[in-house]
Motif scaffolding. Structure first.
Motif, PDB file in Angstrom:
ATOM      1  N   SER A 150       0.836  -1.196   0.000  1.00  0.00           N
ATOM      2  CA  SER A 150       0.000   0.000   0.000  1.00  0.00           C
ATOM      3  C   SER A 150       0.874   1.251   0.000  1.00  0.00           C
ATOM      4  N   THR A 151       0.238   2.399  -0.196  1.00  0.00           N
ATOM      5  CA  THR A 151       0.968   3.665  -0.132  1.00  0.00           C
ATOM      6  C   THR A 151       1.598   3.846   1.236  1.00  0.00           C
ATOM      7  N   GLU A 152       0.869   3.455   2.280  1.00  0.00           N
ATOM      8  CA  GLU A 152       1.392   3.556   3.645  1.00  0.00           C
ATOM      9  C   GLU A 152       2.572   2.604   3.843  1.00  0.00           C
ATOM     10  N   GLY A 153       2.466   1.415   3.261  1.00  0.00           N
ATOM     11  CA  GLY A 153       3.540   0.441   3.367  1.00  0.00           C
ATOM     12  C   GLY A 153       4.801   0.869   2.643  1.00  0.00           C
ATOM     13  N   ALA A 154       4.631   1.661   1.601  1.00  0.00           N
ATOM     14  CA  ALA A 154       5.772   2.123   0.810  1.00  0.00           C
ATOM     15  C   ALA A 154       6.614   3.135   1.575  1.00  0.00           C
ATOM     16  N   LEU A 155       5.983   3.884   2.477  1.00  0.00           N
ATOM     17  CA  LEU A 155       6.670   4.976   3.164  1.00  0.00           C
ATOM     18  C   LEU A 155       7.866   4.501   3.978  1.00  0.00           C
ATOM     19  N   ASN A 156       7.714   3.353   4.645  1.00  0.00           N
ATOM     20  CA  ASN A 156       8.798   2.856   5.504  1.00  0.00           C
ATOM     21  C   ASN A 156       9.279   1.468   5.095  1.00  0.00           C
ATOM     22  N   HIS A 157       9.152   1.161   3.813  1.00  0.00           N
ATOM     23  CA  HIS A 157       9.567  -0.154   3.333  1.00  0.00           C
ATOM     24  C   HIS A 157      11.079  -0.335   3.507  1.00  0.00           C
ATOM     25  N   PRO A 158      11.535  -1.504   3.985  1.00  0.00           N
ATOM     26  CA  PRO A 158      12.969  -1.712   4.228  1.00  0.00           C
ATOM     27  C   PRO A 158      13.835  -1.644   2.965  1.00  0.00           C
ATOM     28  N   GLN A 159      13.222  -1.811   1.790  1.00  0.00           N
ATOM     29  CA  GLN A 159      13.994  -1.743   0.540  1.00  0.00           C
ATOM     30  C   GLN A 159      13.660  -0.486  -0.260  1.00  0.00           C
ATOM     31  N   LYS A 160      13.348   0.553   0.484  1.00  0.00           N
ATOM     32  CA  LYS A 160      12.912   1.794  -0.144  1.00  0.00           C
ATOM     33  C   LYS A 160      13.976   2.397  -1.049  1.00  0.00           C
ATOM     34  N   ASN A 161      15.235   2.170  -0.736  1.00  0.00           N
ATOM     35  CA  ASN A 161      16.321   2.797  -1.490  1.00  0.00           C
ATOM     36  C   ASN A 161      16.831   1.951  -2.656  1.00  0.00           C
ATOM     37  N   VAL A 162      16.199   0.800  -2.903  1.00  0.00           N
ATOM     38  CA  VAL A 162      16.644  -0.062  -4.004  1.00  0.00           C
ATOM     39  C   VAL A 162      16.089   0.475  -5.329  1.00  0.00           C
TER      40      VAL A 162
END
Length: 249
Positions: A150-162
């Protein structure tokens, strides 16, 4: 047309791997470029500065002045710069694996040519509304589009910088290009993810909408807000206030 930019190391990083600049060619057309480097030690610094400096200096020598020619030039030069970064990375062990995002915009009459690779973004503020022009080339964005998070899940996803696409990592590179119309008073924002990971779009829009603030004050406010939220990454903001050219200018 007025351009202001600022790059800040942030609160957590020891060095700034962002790099930005704007350049004017022989026909008076401006090209703005912003890059967010990646890689160990100072490799990210090298990649981002290489991309901005080489593109900018090459642009200053051109007489390109049409949308079609500018779009082709940007595509060709990005591919050439990608090859240059890959070659340098292979040549020097301490630069191995370096790469960079890239977002760029060329301003021709009442239009922008926008190019991007990675997750540095371009936004257009027009008629009281902020619109994201670029699409992030990231794993999280792919998961978001497929509905896996979800959009909320994307905010703090552990692989956000990949990233799924970046400059200098592989021999083949494809930049997204678009042509966008602009009206008097529109603003174009180029920024690294050090801003967008810390500041919400609505907050960006509120700052850009403030007619009492100068361009310099808006840029400073955006950087300061990102730092106030933690400043976990380097923050680079480049803001253009679009005004049509008049006779004799």
């Amino acid at each position: 047309m007025h351009i202001v930019f600022r790059s800040d190391v942030g609160k957590r990083r020891k060095n700034n791997q962002d790099f930005a600049g704007y350049f004017v060619n022989q026909q008076g057309i401006t090209l703005a470029v912003l890059c967010d480097g990646m890689g160990g030690h100072k490799a990210g610094d090298v990649a981002s500065e290489m991309a901005v400096s080489h593109l900018g200096h090459a642009w200053e020598k051109t007489e390109t002045n049409t949308i079609e020619a500018v779009s082709q030039w940007i595509q060709d030069r990005i591919k050439r710069e990608n090859e240059r970064i890959v070659e340098k990375s292979n040549q020097f062990p301490d630069l191995e694996g370096m790469g960079t995002t890239l977002v760029a915009a060329a301003f021709i009459d009442n239009q922008f040519v926008v190019a991007n690779i990675g997750d540095s973004r371009a936004y257009q503020y027009m008629a009281g509304r902020l619109k994201q022009l670029t699409e992030d080339h990231s794993l999280v964005n792919e998961l978001l589009k497929s509905g896996e998070i979800s959009t909320e899940g994307a905010l703090n996803h552990p692989q956000k910088n990949v990233l799924t696409r970046s400059l200098g990592v592989s021999k083949e590179v494809n930049a997204d290009l678009m042509v966008v119309s602009a009206l008097e008073g529109d603003q174009l924002l180029l920024c690294s993810d050090g801003l967008t990971n810390m500041v919400e779009d609505q907050e960006i829009a509120e700052i850009l909408s403030d007619s009492h603030m100068s361009l310099e004050e808006k840029v400073t406010s955006l950087v300061s807000l990102a730092n106030a939220r933690g400043g976990y990454d380097n923050i680079t903001v480049m803001l253009t206030d679009f005004t049509e050219r008049k006779e004799g200018e």
